[in-house]
Design a protein around this motif. Structure first.
Motif, mmCIF file in Angstrom:
data_model
loop_
_atom_site.group_PDB
_atom_site.id
_atom_site.type_symbol
_atom_site.label_atom_id
_atom_site.label_comp_id
_atom_site.label_asym_id
_atom_site.label_seq_id
_atom_site.Cartn_x
_atom_site.Cartn_y
_atom_site.Cartn_z
ATOM 1 N N GLY A 1 -31.463 -56.725 20.637
ATOM 2 C CA GLY A 1 -32.149 -57.104 19.409
ATOM 3 C C GLY A 1 -31.747 -56.238 18.232
ATOM 4 N N LEU A 2 -31.470 -54.953 18.500
ATOM 5 C CA LEU A 2 -31.081 -54.032 17.440
ATOM 6 C C LEU A 2 -29.743 -54.435 16.822
ATOM 7 N N PHE B 1 -29.012 -54.814 12.836
ATOM 8 C CA PHE B 1 -27.971 -54.029 12.183
ATOM 9 C C PHE B 1 -27.019 -54.922 11.393
ATOM 10 N N VAL B 2 -26.589 -56.006 11.997
ATOM 11 C CA VAL B 2 -25.638 -56.884 11.291
ATOM 12 C C VAL B 2 -26.315 -57.561 10.105
ATOM 13 N N ASP B 3 -27.634 -57.787 10.184
ATOM 14 C CA ASP B 3 -28.357 -58.353 9.053
ATOM 15 C C ASP B 3 -28.486 -57.344 7.907
ATOM 16 N N ALA B 4 -28.538 -56.050 8.249
ATOM 17 C CA ALA B 4 -28.779 -55.020 7.232
ATOM 18 C C ALA B 4 -27.513 -54.604 6.494
ATOM 19 N N VAL B 5 -26.345 -54.750 7.132
ATOM 20 C CA VAL B 5 -25.103 -54.235 6.551
ATOM 21 C C VAL B 5 -24.392 -55.340 5.783
ATOM 22 N N PRO B 6 -24.066 -55.115 4.513
ATOM 23 C CA PRO B 6 -23.330 -56.130 3.758
ATOM 24 C C PRO B 6 -21.934 -56.353 4.319
ATOM 25 N N GLN B 7 -21.416 -57.543 4.138
ATOM 26 C CA GLN B 7 -20.155 -57.926 4.766
ATOM 27 C C GLN B 7 -19.012 -57.002 4.386
ATOM 28 N N GLU B 8 -18.956 -56.574 3.115
ATOM 29 C CA GLU B 8 -17.821 -55.780 2.669
ATOM 30 C C GLU B 8 -17.794 -54.376 3.267
ATOM 31 N N LEU B 9 -18.915 -53.946 3.867
ATOM 32 C CA LEU B 9 -18.989 -52.624 4.496
ATOM 33 C C LEU B 9 -19.070 -52.701 6.012
ATOM 34 N N ARG B 10 -19.029 -53.915 6.549
ATOM 35 C CA ARG B 10 -19.349 -54.087 7.962
ATOM 36 C C ARG B 10 -18.369 -53.370 8.876
ATOM 37 N N GLY B 11 -17.082 -53.433 8.587
ATOM 38 C CA GLY B 11 -16.107 -52.763 9.445
ATOM 39 C C GLY B 11 -16.311 -51.263 9.478
#
Length: 429
Positions: A338-339, A343-353
């Motif tokens: 679930g975490l 986490f993926v919902d909280a991080v913007p796409q341009e910073l995800r990597g």
């Protein structure tokens, strides 16, 4: 008229993940490279010991698989967003294959072997973070992504159980360098699967204002600052890290504990496997039996209680009770399913990597730190007290962190509460 046959039901759960062609390539590549890494770690340890006769250098070979993670994950994290994911993954595999190939050269000195081991370990968090971010492109940002991450974790846990056994068998029929050759092949096969089994997509940094300018080092450090500067992302990342730091204590002290309770030699293997078995079983159950909503509901309660089984060590349990406690502690790690979604919902796409590379690097680093601190504490206190103490301290720390995660939940804080200007940049979509 003959009624139309009902349309076949769409696959659900883990079957739906495997129905995605690109994920099957990623899964196979992960399995191959991971088995190769485990085999090479064992073979390289034996090789260094054969060349030097030094237990310290042999043990250091294992330690060097953890120590460079934070360096590579911090300094090179910008690679994950700056370049197309497929290119990064293939180049990482080829670079690792080249490093391992040099290890096969008889003239390579021990210092060279250890340096190459460090380089492979420094590349690992970049590869893993890039792959985690790429999964959101392949599987989307919803339940398929969560289950895909779960499958890769299950493979990682299983590979530890199978890989060391396979490595031991290989070393009975091959020399250490012969066994290391297997790793070169697995890295090359992984590179081929990723190159021809996944689509080429543009670099992620072009999706927003989080990258694309400046030096790679500047982008990497800037990404780390932006990720850790956001209160919500920081809290979620710590919830991955903190329980993992404390739960490794019984594994780090498995050998002295087996000796302390007078267990037979085979007990050491059981103590090392019990936690992984519990983790695999719980992750499969949570991933297949619970809905996304229920997986989200159990995150905080399971995280808060996950280290409590280690308190059994207060009574210096015998082997059966210790194994049950370790399996339950391993099962507690199922909260990360679930975490992952949070986490993926909280991080913007341009910073995800960069965020996921930092997450991976930090996770490996805190586990290494946890093992080292447990070993240090065991120099002054009985082993069973150290493990129980890890459970107590870890539970207290996790409860405080759970309160922080709850306080940063969407809807419980405004866009600016507890954030500075950098944080507002992170949360802008």
């Amino acid at each position: 008229p003959v009624p139309d046959a009902p349309a076949p039901a769409a696959p659900r759960g883990y079957r739906a993940v495997f129905a995605v062609t690109e994920f099957r390539a990623v899964f196979a590549a992960h399995l191959l490279s991971l088995l190769g890494v485990v085999v090479s770690e064992l073979a390289l340890t034996v090789l260094v010991y054969d060349l030097t006769g030094s237990p310290l250098l042999s043990a250091l070979t294992f330690a060097l698989g953890l120590l460079p993670y934070m360096i590579g994950g911090t300094l090179f994290a910008g690679v994950a967003d700056r370049y197309p994911a497929r290119r990064v993954l293939v180049v990482c595999d080829l670079l690792c294959a080249a490093c391992v190939a040099v290890m096969l050269v008889p003239a390579t000195p021990v210092a060279g072997l250890l340096a190459l081991r460090c380089l492979v370990a420094a590349v690992a968090p970049v590869f893993t973070g890039t792959r985690m971010a790429a999964l959101t492109d392949i599987l989307g940002e919803g339940d398929l992504y969560v289950l895909g991450r779960s499958l890769l974790r299950i493979v990682s846990q299983s590979a530890m159980l199978i890989g060391f056994g396979a490595g031991g068998v290989l070393l009975t029929v091959l020399s250490p360098r012969g066994a290391i050759t297997v790793t070169v092949v697995t890295f090359l096969c992984s590179a081929a699967l990723l190159r021809f089994g996944t689509r080429d997509r543009p670099a992620r940094a072009g999706a927003g204002d989080g990258g694309g300018g400046g030096t790679l080092l500047k982008e990497s450090l800037s990404g780390a600052r932006l990720v850790l500067g956001d209160r919500r992302i920081r809290a979620l990342m710590l919830l991955f890290w903190l329980p993992a730091m404390f739960v490794v204590a019984p594994e780090a002290l498995a050998a002295p504990y087996a000796d302390a309770i007078g267990a037979p030699p085979a007990a050491l293997g059981l103590l090392l496997c019990a936690m992984a078995v519990g983790h695999i079983g719980a992750e499969l159950f949570v991933g297949s039996a619970l809905s996304p909503r229920n997986r989200s509901r159990i995150v905080l309660p399971v995280a808060a209680a996950g280290l409590l089984p280690l308190l059994v060590y207060v009574v210096r349990p015998g082997l059966p009770l210790a194994l049950a406690a370790l399996a339950l502690a391993g099962a507690g790690a199922a909260y990360v399913i679930g975490l992952d979604q949070w986490f993926v919902d909280a991080v913007p796409q341009e910073l995800r990597g960069r965020a996921m590379t930092l997450l991976t690097a930090g996770l490996m680093t805190v586990q290494g730190l946890g093992m080292a601190l447990a070993g240090l504490a065991a120099e002054f206190f009985p082993v069973h007290q150290v493990v129980a103490g890890s459970g107590i301290i870890g539970t207290v720390c996790t409860l405080l962190l759970v309160a922080e995660v709850r306080g940063t939940a969407p809807g419980r804080m405004s866009d600016t509460e507890g954030r500075d200007g950098a944080d507002r940049h992170v949360t802008s979509r």
